[in-house]
Design an enzyme around this catalytic site. Structure first.
Site, PDB file in Angstrom:
ATOM      1  N   ASP A   1       0.830  -1.202   0.000  1.00 39.87           N
ATOM      2  CA  ASP A   1       0.000   0.000   0.000  1.00 39.87           C
ATOM      3  C   ASP A   1       0.870   1.261   0.000  1.00 39.87           C
ATOM      4  O   ASP A   1       1.846   1.346   0.759  1.00 39.87           O
ATOM      5  CB  ASP A   1      -0.872  -0.025   1.267  1.00 39.87           C
ATOM      6  CG  ASP A   1      -1.941   1.040   1.274  1.00 39.87           C
ATOM      7  OD1 ASP A   1      -2.828   0.987   0.403  1.00 39.87           O
ATOM      8  OD2 ASP A   1      -1.900   1.933   2.150  1.00 39.87           O
TER       9      ASP A   1
ATOM     10  N   GLU B   1      14.293 -15.495   1.112  1.00 39.11           N
ATOM     11  CA  GLU B   1      14.598 -16.505   2.140  1.00 39.11           C
ATOM     12  C   GLU B   1      13.610 -17.668   2.046  1.00 39.11           C
ATOM     13  O   GLU B   1      13.789 -18.697   2.680  1.00 39.11           O
ATOM     14  CB  GLU B   1      14.455 -15.899   3.552  1.00 39.11           C
ATOM     15  CG  GLU B   1      15.464 -14.822   3.868  1.00 39.11           C
ATOM     16  CD  GLU B   1      15.041 -14.008   5.101  1.00 39.11           C
ATOM     17  OE1 GLU B   1      14.055 -14.389   5.790  1.00 39.11           O
ATOM     18  OE2 GLU B   1      15.690 -12.982   5.358  1.00 39.11           O
TER      19      GLU B   1
HETATM   20  C1  GLC Z   1      -4.198   3.086  -0.708  1.00 37.97           C
HETATM   21  C2  GLC Z   1      -5.436   2.231  -0.575  1.00 37.97           C
HETATM   22  C3  GLC Z   1      -6.572   3.111  -0.157  1.00 37.97           C
HETATM   23  C4  GLC Z   1      -6.234   3.720   1.178  1.00 37.97           C
HETATM   24  C5  GLC Z   1      -4.915   4.462   1.118  1.00 37.97           C
HETATM   25  C6  GLC Z   1      -4.401   4.761   2.490  1.00 37.97           C
HETATM   26  O1  GLC Z   1      -4.296   4.014  -1.720  1.00 37.97           O
HETATM   27  O2  GLC Z   1      -5.673   1.564  -1.770  1.00 37.97           O
HETATM   28  O3  GLC Z   1      -7.781   2.409  -0.074  1.00 37.97           O
HETATM   29  O4  GLC Z   1      -7.237   4.621   1.568  1.00 37.97           O
HETATM   30  O5  GLC Z   1      -3.919   3.689   0.509  1.00 37.97           O
HETATM   31  O6  GLC Z   1      -3.964   3.587   3.100  1.00 37.97           O
END
Ligand code: GLC
Length: 561
Positions: free
Chosen positions: A220, A269
């Site tokens: 993310d 790993e």
């Molecule tokens: C990414 C995710 C989104 C979230 C953001 C903050 O863009 O896909 O859904 O709100 O990160 O974590």
């Protein structure tokens, strides 16, 4: 940081990890958004047991892997992208045994499993942040985050001019006077990746889930972890889109790459090919390619492709740019049309070009669905890996008329209209039956955390199964053909054929199998083309007239060349 002793998996997950290095290069990967996929206990929110029970649907659909959005312990300020314990399953979604069972069942069905990891920020309820608040300025726990004095005579102004992606300032002041940085909601404090303790903690979190048998991670906000030294002002205010062109001091800093090289070593790993997928909103595809250099991640989402209008020239250009950029680093291209952060492509493509990726208007739903089906076949005809978002195989539109009081997206509540419409693509999936929640929950009349439109009765998995021409059967056939014709998805180049304006025609060749021709008519008129070969599949009915193919408006066809 102390953690309850991780429970060791009771047995290694049964999957021949060793079998297929490079499995991800042409993989079709299906995104599950757990809140909205399937609810096993009737509380209105989807859960891991629900996903487990529905895995056969994914096997029958014919995807290779499933990516599951976060289900970790979280107060759900941003639907789970605010994690308070990275090693724990939130009780809303189940428990550790459910996670383990899910990986095991998926592997037994031949599906690989990718979990989501959220390293840019945690939740304000994470024990580190709680400790940072309690221990105050100068403490080691504050150094895990970006805490700073404010500006102005009494520190009453934020330390710099950055704004949250969700609207409002990117800083919140705490008792005692310091401010902390949050690129997203205030409940999501950014971690300080200059701190080695943060780095070590995430290596450990990766290993925790790798030990359970996961095949990889979607990372993310992969472009956000490192901030420019000194946290310099941007020099302007106002919201910016995630795909903005200007470099930002908090996005896509070169320092992020060392982190992924380190993570790659952690993955190595483990036996088999475990993968890292970057959610990196970068200004150009070339910048995205930096995340997938040979010693970094394996794939990066292609948001430029997702954001491209239904326009032949623009699509051809983005395909070429993508293939060229990825070839240079030896990574597979990826393609995506929908996810949990953008308006579903069925709705996007029924709106006028230039409407962006987050919209409130339903547009022309009939046109949107027709184009969406054509867009999907074009995408699945390109070399590389493709990502599908749950419900797109049903042709679901975005729900654009949700009442404000049911909306849960923090960006809706914080922003004045921009980036604020993500609930519309998160409405629970209709599986079966004739009344709500259409099989999402176990019983008729069970709640669903967002209301489903009545028209979704006709769109359920049950309603579309076995119905010739349904969107579900189109997806099933497309993935079947993709498996039978290895040229589709293989390799890293396309060969363009001459075609009339507004039409794309390309040949796909692989080491095994016959060439396949993909033709897409993006115009609103029917076009005639020299017959490319035997018809394999089409997104809409078409005719063959002697040695010509008659391709109706907004249609893609695959031909055996
Ligand atoms: C990414 C995710 C989104 C979230 C953001 C903050 O863009 O896909 O859904 O709100 O990160 O974590």
């Amino acid at each position: 940081m102390t953690h309850p002793a991780p429970t060791a998996p009771t047995a290694p997950a049964p999957f021949a990890h060793e079998d297929a290095a490079d499995w991800y290069r042409g993989a079709v990967i299906y995104q599950v958004y757990p809140r909205s996929f399937a609810d096993s206990d009737g509380d209105g929110i989807g859960d891991l047991a629900g996903i487990r029970a529905r895995l056969p649907h994914l096997r029958d659909l014919g995807v290779d892997a499933v990516w599951i959005s976060p289900f970790y312990a979280s107060p759900q300020a941003d639907a789970g992208y605010d994690v308070s314990d990275y090693r724990k399953v939130d009780p809303v979604f189940g428990d550790a045994a459910d996670a383990e069972g899910l990986v095991r069942d998926a592997h037994e069905l031949g599906l690989r499993v990718i979990f989501d990891i959220v390293p840019n920020h945690c939740s304000e309820e994470h024990e580190w942040f709680q400790r940072a608040l309690a221990e105050g300025p100068g403490s080691a726990s504050r150094a895990l985050f970006h805490f700073h004095e404010g500006r102005g005579e009494a520190g009453e102004l934020p330390p710099n001019d950055w704004e949250s992606i969700f609207g409002g300032p990117a800083w919140t002041r705490v008792e005692g006077g310091e401010w902390y940085l949050h690129l997203f909601a205030p409940q999501q404090p950014d971690l300080n990746w200059d701190n080695p303790v943060v780095r070590e903690e995430f290596r450990s979190v990766l290993r925790f889930w790798l030990d359970l048998g996961v095949d990889g991670f979607r990372v993310d906000v992969a472009h956000g972890l490192v901030k420019a030294p000194g946290l310099p002002d941007i020099g302007r205010t106002g919201q910016f889109g995630l795909l903005g062109n200007a470099p930002m001091p908090f996005f896509d800093q070169d320092g992020v790459h060392e982190i992924y090289r380190d993570w790659r070593r952690v993955l190595e790993e483990y036996p088999g090919e475990r993968v890292l997928v970057a959610e990196a909103w970068t200004p150009t595809i070339e910048r995205s390619a930096c995340y997938v250099r040979p010693d970094e991640m394996h794939q990066a989402f292609n948001f430029t492709y997702l954001a491209t209008d239904w326009d032949a020239c623009a699509l051809r250009e983005v395909v070429d740019t993508t293939l060229e950029a990825m070839r240079r680093v030896g990574a597979p291209a990826t393609w995506v049309l929908s996810n949990h952060d953008v308006t579903r492509h069925t709705t996007r493509l029924g709106n006028p070009p230039g409407s962006g990726t987050q919209m409130v208007t339903p547009g022309d739903p009939v046109l949107g669905l027709r184009r969406a089906r054509a867009a999907t076949l074009l995408m699945l005809g390109l070399p590389g890996s493709a990502y599908l978002y749950q419900g797109e195989e049903l042709g679901l539109p975005d729900v654009t008329d949700l009442p404000d009081e049911v909306r849960a997206d923090p960006s809706f509540h914080r922003a004045a209209g921009q980036e604020g419409f993500r609930d519309g693509c998160r409405v629970p999936i209709p599986w079966s039956g004739t009344s709500q929640p259409y099989g999402f929950g176990p019983r008729e009349g069970d709640p669903s955390w967002l209301p489903q439109p009545d028209a979704w009765r006709e769109l359920s998995v049950e309603a579309q199964t076995g119905v010739a021409g349904s969107t579900l059967e189109l997806y099933r056939s497309a993935l079947d053909v993709r498996r039978e014709q290895p040229s589709l998805g293989a390799g890293d180049e396309v060969e363009w054929l001459d075609a009339p304006d507004g039409v794309l025609a390309l040949v796909r060749r692989g080491e095994d199998g016959a060439p396949v021709v993909v033709t897409t008519n993006l115009t609103s008129e029917e076009v005639r083309l020299p017959l490319p070969g035997g018809l394999l599949l089409a997104s809409a009915e078409l005719a063959v007239d002697g040695d010509e193919a008659v391709l109706p408006a907004d249609t893609t066809a695959w031909w055996l060349g």
